[in-house]
Design a protein around this motif. Structure first.
Motif, PDB file in Angstrom:
ATOM      1  N   GLN A  51      17.696  66.087  89.488  1.00 12.77           N
ATOM      2  CA  GLN A  51      16.294  65.922  90.017  1.00 12.77           C
ATOM      3  C   GLN A  51      15.655  64.419  89.560  1.00 12.77           C
ATOM      4  OE1 GLN A  51      13.450  68.638  87.754  1.00 12.77           O
ATOM      5  NE2 GLN A  51      14.076  70.256  88.974  1.00 12.77           N
ATOM      6  N   SER A  52      16.820  63.719  89.298  1.00 10.33           N
ATOM      7  CA  SER A  52      16.682  62.163  89.048  1.00 10.33           C
ATOM      8  C   SER A  52      17.824  61.528  89.715  1.00 10.33           C
ATOM      9  CB  SER A  52      16.730  61.826  87.725  1.00 10.33           C
ATOM     10  OG  SER A  52      17.639  62.386  87.153  1.00 10.33           O
ATOM     11  N   VAL A  53      17.581  60.190  90.005  1.00 10.98           N
ATOM     12  CA  VAL A  53      18.625  59.335  90.777  1.00 10.98           C
ATOM     13  C   VAL A  53      19.775  59.331  89.835  1.00 10.98           C
ATOM     14  CG1 VAL A  53      18.956  57.243  91.848  1.00 10.98           C
ATOM     15  CG2 VAL A  53      16.914  58.213  92.219  1.00 10.98           C
ATOM     16  N   VAL A  54      20.963  59.470  90.499  1.00  5.55           N
ATOM     17  CA  VAL A  54      21.996  59.361  89.382  1.00  5.55           C
ATOM     18  C   VAL A  54      22.887  58.093  89.722  1.00  5.55           C
ATOM     19  CG1 VAL A  54      24.280  60.202  88.831  1.00  5.55           C
ATOM     20  CG2 VAL A  54      22.295  61.730  88.944  1.00  5.55           C
ATOM     21  N   THR A  55      23.275  57.006  88.868  1.00  4.92           N
ATOM     22  CA  THR A  55      23.904  55.871  89.373  1.00  4.92           C
ATOM     23  C   THR A  55      25.122  55.824  88.744  1.00  4.92           C
ATOM     24  OG1 THR A  55      22.769  54.639  87.383  1.00  4.92           O
ATOM     25  CG2 THR A  55      21.618  54.476  89.311  1.00  4.92           C
ATOM     26  N   CYS A  56      26.299  54.970  89.212  1.00  2.00           N
ATOM     27  CA  CYS A  56      27.404  54.789  88.558  1.00  2.00           C
ATOM     28  C   CYS A  56      27.332  53.899  87.544  1.00  2.00           C
ATOM     29  CB  CYS A  56      28.308  54.031  89.823  1.00  2.00           C
ATOM     30  SG  CYS A  56      30.038  53.674  89.134  1.00  2.00           S
ATOM     31  N   PRO A  57      28.005  54.376  86.612  1.00  2.05           N
ATOM     32  CA  PRO A  57      27.995  53.405  85.148  1.00  2.05           C
ATOM     33  C   PRO A  57      28.721  52.167  85.076  1.00  2.05           C
ATOM     34  CG  PRO A  57      29.271  55.492  84.689  1.00  2.05           C
ATOM     35  CD  PRO A  57      28.630  55.557  86.266  1.00  2.05           C
ATOM     36  N   GLY A  58      29.670  52.061  86.123  1.00  3.17           N
ATOM     37  CA  GLY A  58      30.399  50.849  86.394  1.00  3.17           C
ATOM     38  C   GLY A  58      29.811  49.908  87.104  1.00  3.17           C
ATOM     39  N   CYS A  59      29.282  50.185  88.416  1.00  5.04           N
ATOM     40  CA  CYS A  59      28.813  49.089  89.244  1.00  5.04           C
ATOM     41  C   CYS A  59      27.354  49.459  89.681  1.00  5.04           C
ATOM     42  CB  CYS A  59      29.691  49.135  90.633  1.00  5.04           C
ATOM     43  SG  CYS A  59      29.602  50.829  91.438  1.00  5.04           S
ATOM     44  N   SER A  60      26.641  50.457  88.866  1.00  3.80           N
ATOM     45  CA  SER A  60      25.122  50.586  89.294  1.00  3.80           C
ATOM     46  C   SER A  60      24.860  50.996  90.473  1.00  3.80           C
ATOM     47  CB  SER A  60      24.387  49.458  88.541  1.00  3.80           C
ATOM     48  OG  SER A  60      24.577  48.173  89.184  1.00  3.80           O
ATOM     49  N   THR A  61      25.710  51.533  91.354  1.00  2.00           N
ATOM     50  CA  THR A  61      25.429  51.854  92.656  1.00  2.00           C
ATOM     51  C   THR A  61      24.532  53.324  92.600  1.00  2.00           C
ATOM     52  OG1 THR A  61      27.446  52.536  93.262  1.00  2.00           O
ATOM     53  CG2 THR A  61      26.909  50.376  93.792  1.00  2.00           C
ATOM     54  N   VAL A  62      23.880  53.735  93.583  1.00  3.03           N
ATOM     55  CA  VAL A  62      23.206  54.988  93.588  1.00  3.03           C
ATOM     56  C   VAL A  62      24.339  56.171  94.136  1.00  3.03           C
ATOM     57  CG1 VAL A  62      21.543  56.483  94.440  1.00  3.03           C
ATOM     58  CG2 VAL A  62      20.985  54.100  93.868  1.00  3.03           C
ATOM     59  N   LEU A  63      24.589  57.102  93.251  1.00  2.00           N
ATOM     60  CA  LEU A  63      25.482  58.006  93.863  1.00  2.00           C
ATOM     61  C   LEU A  63      24.760  59.308  94.326  1.00  2.00           C
ATOM     62  CD1 LEU A  63      27.923  58.399  90.525  1.00  2.00           C
ATOM     63  CD2 LEU A  63      28.265  57.272  92.884  1.00  2.00           C
ATOM     64  N   CYS A  64      23.633  59.849  94.122  1.00  2.00           N
ATOM     65  CA  CYS A  64      22.857  60.851  94.761  1.00  2.00           C
ATOM     66  C   CYS A  64      21.508  60.558  94.662  1.00  2.00           C
ATOM     67  CB  CYS A  64      23.632  62.105  94.350  1.00  2.00           C
ATOM     68  SG  CYS A  64      23.088  62.575  92.548  1.00  2.00           S
ATOM     69  N   GLN A  65      20.693  61.034  95.401  1.00  4.53           N
ATOM     70  CA  GLN A  65      19.311  61.206  95.398  1.00  4.53           C
ATOM     71  C   GLN A  65      18.634  62.422  95.377  1.00  4.53           C
ATOM     72  OE1 GLN A  65      18.225  58.715  98.543  1.00  4.53           O
ATOM     73  NE2 GLN A  65      18.698  56.787  97.617  1.00  4.53           N
ATOM     74  N   PRO A  66      17.644  62.835  94.597  1.00  2.00           N
ATOM     75  CA  PRO A  66      17.380  64.246  94.591  1.00  2.00           C
ATOM     76  C   PRO A  66      16.305  64.406  95.846  1.00  2.00           C
ATOM     77  CG  PRO A  66      15.827  62.800  93.256  1.00  2.00           C
ATOM     78  CD  PRO A  66      17.211  61.931  93.681  1.00  2.00           C
ATOM     79  N   THR A  67      16.478  65.626  96.370  1.00  2.00           N
ATOM     80  CA  THR A  67      15.670  66.207  97.375  1.00  2.00           C
ATOM     81  C   THR A  67      14.740  67.333  96.978  1.00  2.00           C
ATOM     82  OG1 THR A  67      17.403  67.636  98.144  1.00  2.00           O
ATOM     83  CG2 THR A  67      17.108  65.468  99.243  1.00  2.00           C
ATOM     84  N   GLY A  68      14.275  68.378  97.769  1.00  2.00           N
ATOM     85  CA  GLY A  68      13.783  69.418  97.325  1.00  2.00           C
ATOM     86  C   GLY A  68      14.499  70.387  96.434  1.00  2.00           C
ATOM     87  N   GLY A  69      15.715  70.587  96.951  1.00  2.00           N
ATOM     88  CA  GLY A  69      16.679  71.682  95.937  1.00  2.00           C
ATOM     89  C   GLY A  69      18.010  70.710  95.783  1.00  2.00           C
ATOM     90  N   ARG A  70      18.696  70.598  96.682  1.00  2.67           N
ATOM     91  CA  ARG A  70      20.057  69.980  96.377  1.00  2.67           C
ATOM     92  C   ARG A  70      20.013  68.773  96.221  1.00  2.67           C
ATOM     93  NH1 ARG A  70      24.653  74.027  96.900  1.00  2.67           N
ATOM     94  NH2 ARG A  70      23.757  75.467  95.892  1.00  2.67           N
ATOM     95  N   ALA A  71      20.839  67.858  95.606  1.00  2.00           N
ATOM     96  CA  ALA A  71      20.691  66.409  95.480  1.00  2.00           C
ATOM     97  C   ALA A  71      21.710  65.911  96.806  1.00  2.00           C
ATOM     98  CB  ALA A  71      21.519  65.963  94.266  1.00  2.00           C
ATOM     99  N   ARG A  72      21.306  64.902  97.352  1.00  2.00           N
ATOM    100  CA  ARG A  72      21.990  64.328  98.388  1.00  2.00           C
ATOM    101  C   ARG A  72      22.788  63.337  97.999  1.00  2.00           C
ATOM    102  NH1 ARG A  72      17.865  61.918 102.171  1.00  2.00           N
ATOM    103  NH2 ARG A  72      17.228  64.136 102.249  1.00  2.00           N
ATOM    104  N   LEU A  73      24.060  63.198  98.464  1.00  2.74           N
ATOM    105  CA  LEU A  73      25.325  62.401  97.943  1.00  2.74           C
ATOM    106  C   LEU A  73      25.152  61.149  98.921  1.00  2.74           C
ATOM    107  CD1 LEU A  73      28.425  64.217  97.318  1.00  2.74           C
ATOM    108  CD2 LEU A  73      26.734  63.203  95.550  1.00  2.74           C
ATOM    109  N   THR A  74      25.518  60.037  98.389  1.00  2.00           N
ATOM    110  CA  THR A  74      25.224  58.614  99.231  1.00  2.00           C
ATOM    111  C   THR A  74      26.276  58.705 100.043  1.00  2.00           C
ATOM    112  OG1 THR A  74      24.240  57.716  97.232  1.00  2.00           O
ATOM    113  CG2 THR A  74      25.075  56.256  98.938  1.00  2.00           C
ATOM    114  N   GLU A  75      26.382  58.109 101.301  1.00  2.58           N
ATOM    115  CA  GLU A  75      27.517  57.836 101.939  1.00  2.58           C
ATOM    116  C   GLU A  75      28.675  57.441 101.318  1.00  2.58           C
ATOM    117  OE1 GLU A  75      27.558  58.273 105.643  1.00  2.58           O
ATOM    118  OE2 GLU A  75      25.849  59.304 105.788  1.00  2.58           O
ATOM    119  N   GLY A  76      30.031  57.808 101.773  1.00  2.00           N
ATOM    120  CA  GLY A  76      31.142  57.347 101.091  1.00  2.00           C
ATOM    121  C   GLY A  76      31.457  57.881  99.688  1.00  2.00           C
TER     122      GLY A  76
END
Length: 84
Positions: A51-76
């Motif tokens: 239910q929260s945005v998850v970022t990469c600890p190494g390069c701080s890019t966004v890995l997934c974003q929350p939606t109403g149910g499942r988290a949506r992964l970023t492209e790539g």
């Protein structure tokens, strides 16, 4: 009288299609997964229904974003389910 469906031993497909509370052994549909960052290739553990945005600890890019149910992964980003 013989039933067409065995209620005590359902097939794997029938068990997967049924609601999480109506299964013979109730279990959730959510899972943990390893997500690999597309930039620095670090692996981060993410909950499938986060239910929260998850970022990469190494390069701080966004890995997934929350939606109403499942988290949506970023492209790539690639993922795999954790077994235990």
């Amino acid at each position: 009288m013989v039933l067409a469906v065995d209620l005590l031993n359902p097939s794997a497909e029938a068990d997967k299609r049924s609601h999480k509370l109506k299964r013979l052994v109730p279990r959730p549909n959510s899972y943990f997964m390893d997500v690999k960052c597309s930039g620095c290739f670090n692996i981060t553990v993410v909950f499938s229904n986060s239910q929260s945005v998850v970022t990469c600890p190494g390069c701080s890019t966004v890995l997934c974003q929350p939606t109403g149910g499942r988290a949506r992964l970023t492209e790539g980003c690639s993922f795999r389910k954790k077994i235990n």
